[in-house]
Design a protein around this motif. Sequence first.
Motif, PDB file in Angstrom:
ATOM      1  N   LEU A 157       0.704  -1.213   0.157  1.00  0.00           N
ATOM      2  CA  LEU A 157       0.106  -0.366   0.138  1.00  0.00           C
ATOM      3  C   LEU A 157       1.389   1.241   0.128  1.00  0.00           C
ATOM      4  O   LEU A 157       1.700   1.065   0.753  1.00  0.00           O
ATOM      5  CB  LEU A 157      -0.918  -0.298   1.212  1.00  0.00           C
ATOM      6  N   ILE A 158       0.882   2.188  -1.276  1.00  0.00           N
ATOM      7  CA  ILE A 158       1.520   3.210  -1.002  1.00  0.00           C
ATOM      8  C   ILE A 158       0.956   4.350  -1.260  1.00  0.00           C
ATOM      9  O   ILE A 158      -0.366   5.344  -1.427  1.00  0.00           O
ATOM     10  CB  ILE A 158       1.893   3.332  -2.704  1.00  0.00           C
ATOM     11  N   GLU A 159       1.169   5.314  -0.064  1.00  0.00           N
ATOM     12  CA  GLU A 159       1.242   6.106  -0.183  1.00  0.00           C
ATOM     13  C   GLU A 159       1.571   7.816  -0.566  1.00  0.00           C
ATOM     14  O   GLU A 159       2.543   7.938  -0.085  1.00  0.00           O
ATOM     15  CB  GLU A 159       1.221   6.852   1.629  1.00  0.00           C
ATOM     16  N   VAL A 160       1.368   8.492  -0.958  1.00  0.00           N
ATOM     17  CA  VAL A 160       1.605   9.281  -1.834  1.00  0.00           C
ATOM     18  C   VAL A 160       1.294  10.884  -1.435  1.00  0.00           C
ATOM     19  O   VAL A 160       0.116  11.177  -1.240  1.00  0.00           O
ATOM     20  CB  VAL A 160       1.760   9.407  -3.656  1.00  0.00           C
ATOM     21  N   ARG A 161       1.937  11.623  -0.338  1.00  0.00           N
ATOM     22  CA  ARG A 161       1.678  12.721  -0.316  1.00  0.00           C
ATOM     23  C   ARG A 161       1.841  13.465  -0.408  1.00  0.00           C
ATOM     24  O   ARG A 161       3.343  13.721  -0.782  1.00  0.00           O
ATOM     25  CB  ARG A 161       1.733  13.234   1.765  1.00  0.00           C
ATOM     26  N   THR A 162       1.990  14.754  -1.203  1.00  0.00           N
ATOM     27  CA  THR A 162       1.721  15.580  -1.735  1.00  0.00           C
ATOM     28  C   THR A 162       1.921  17.223  -1.062  1.00  0.00           C
ATOM     29  O   THR A 162       0.482  17.204  -0.365  1.00  0.00           O
ATOM     30  CB  THR A 162       1.296  16.300  -3.764  1.00  0.00           C
ATOM     31  N   TYR A 163       2.972  18.261  -0.747  1.00  0.00           N
ATOM     32  CA  TYR A 163       2.504  19.298  -0.559  1.00  0.00           C
ATOM     33  C   TYR A 163       2.493  20.478  -1.127  1.00  0.00           C
ATOM     34  O   TYR A 163       3.479  20.593  -2.165  1.00  0.00           O
ATOM     35  CB  TYR A 163       4.001  19.502   1.165  1.00  0.00           C
ATOM     36  N   LYS A 164       2.238  20.961  -1.024  1.00  0.00           N
ATOM     37  CA  LYS A 164       1.642  22.579  -1.261  1.00  0.00           C
ATOM     38  C   LYS A 164       1.767  23.716  -0.250  1.00  0.00           C
ATOM     39  O   LYS A 164       1.793  23.699   0.743  1.00  0.00           O
ATOM     40  CB  LYS A 164       0.162  23.109  -1.605  1.00  0.00           C
ATOM     41  N   LEU A 165       3.233  24.374  -0.385  1.00  0.00           N
ATOM     42  CA  LEU A 165       4.107  25.354   0.447  1.00  0.00           C
ATOM     43  C   LEU A 165       3.946  26.630   0.556  1.00  0.00           C
ATOM     44  O   LEU A 165       3.063  26.683  -0.648  1.00  0.00           O
ATOM     45  CB  LEU A 165       5.316  25.323   0.124  1.00  0.00           C
TER      46      LEU A 165
END
Length: 112
Positions: A3-11
């Motif tokens: 199970l892959i978690e891709v967390r994207t952050y917008k700064l």
Amino acid sequence: MKLIEVRTYKLKPGCADRFVPAVQAALPLVRASGMDVVAFGRSDHEHESFYLIRAYDSRKQLVAQQDAFYGSAAWREGPRTALVDCLDDYLNTLLWLPDEAVEALRANNGLA
């Protein structure tokens, strides 16, 4: 399968120079907690966007490891404030991938 978690952050504008060192301080803590960090880096198309990819054996493992880590004193008293202060928004996406695909992600997306 993982199970892959891709967390994207917008700064927030202008925070990238503070965000990267804060994440680099946090990653050893994340790994020490047992989470498998597959990749971290800056988006190829947006200067103020980053990603963190982690792998888990199950949804149950994801919840247990993240609850333990994000509830820990090491996180709360460590890099948490420096990281959170830089965030405008973030998004998590979960998907199942074969082990070979996870290793390809790991090999082709170095840590910043």
